[in-house]
Design an enzyme around this catalytic site. Sequence first.
Site, PDB file in Angstrom:
ATOM      1  N   ASP A 177       0.838  -1.198   0.000  1.00 48.74           N
ATOM      2  CA  ASP A 177       0.000   0.000   0.000  1.00 48.74           C
ATOM      3  C   ASP A 177       0.877   1.254   0.000  1.00 48.74           C
ATOM      4  O   ASP A 177       2.101   1.170  -0.159  1.00 48.74           O
ATOM      5  CB  ASP A 177      -0.964  -0.022   1.187  1.00 48.74           C
ATOM      6  CG  ASP A 177      -0.251  -0.087   2.532  1.00 48.74           C
ATOM      7  OD1 ASP A 177       0.942   0.282   2.629  1.00 48.74           O
ATOM      8  OD2 ASP A 177      -0.900  -0.496   3.511  1.00 48.74           O
ATOM      9  N   MET A 178       0.259   2.403   0.182  1.00 48.36           N
ATOM     10  CA  MET A 178       0.994   3.672   0.125  1.00 48.36           C
ATOM     11  C   MET A 178       2.027   3.810   1.243  1.00 48.36           C
ATOM     12  O   MET A 178       2.953   4.609   1.138  1.00 48.36           O
ATOM     13  CB  MET A 178       0.009   4.844   0.164  1.00 48.36           C
ATOM     14  CG  MET A 178      -0.830   4.916  -1.104  1.00 48.36           C
ATOM     15  SD  MET A 178      -2.033   6.250  -1.084  1.00 48.36           S
ATOM     16  CE  MET A 178      -0.957   7.672  -0.963  1.00 48.36           C
TER      17      MET A 178
END
Length: 135
Positions: free
Chosen positions: A18-19
């Site tokens: 994810d980010m």
Amino acid sequence: MSQYIFELEMQVRDYECDMEGIVNNANYQHYLEHTRHEFLAAAGISFVEMRERGIDPVVNRIEINYKMPLRSRDHFVSKLYMRREGIKFVFYQDIYKVSGELCIKAVVETVCTTQGRITRGEEFVPYFERFLQQE
């Protein structure tokens, strides 16, 4: 003490993160499922073969405890052992970094359906009998 009966080494791919740069929590379920499918093949039957015979192992419940995140390019080992609890076949699955740190502990309860109807799971016994651990 329970002992692992199957292990599968894998590597985190960039798109699974994810980010924040860690593996997205949903991807751990993919790792766990892939491990169970590879275990089936090692036990003598593939998921596809079961499906063709009208036998379906279905996840009834899953619990995941996240301990330490995996990051892109990390190598890890997915391990499992199993027990039969009533009509359920319960997979205890853990994922470790290859360096030994525990990343997740999971319990995956499965039931068997044959031709779309839930059964007592006897169809699995010939494949799983030698792997089942007692409490």
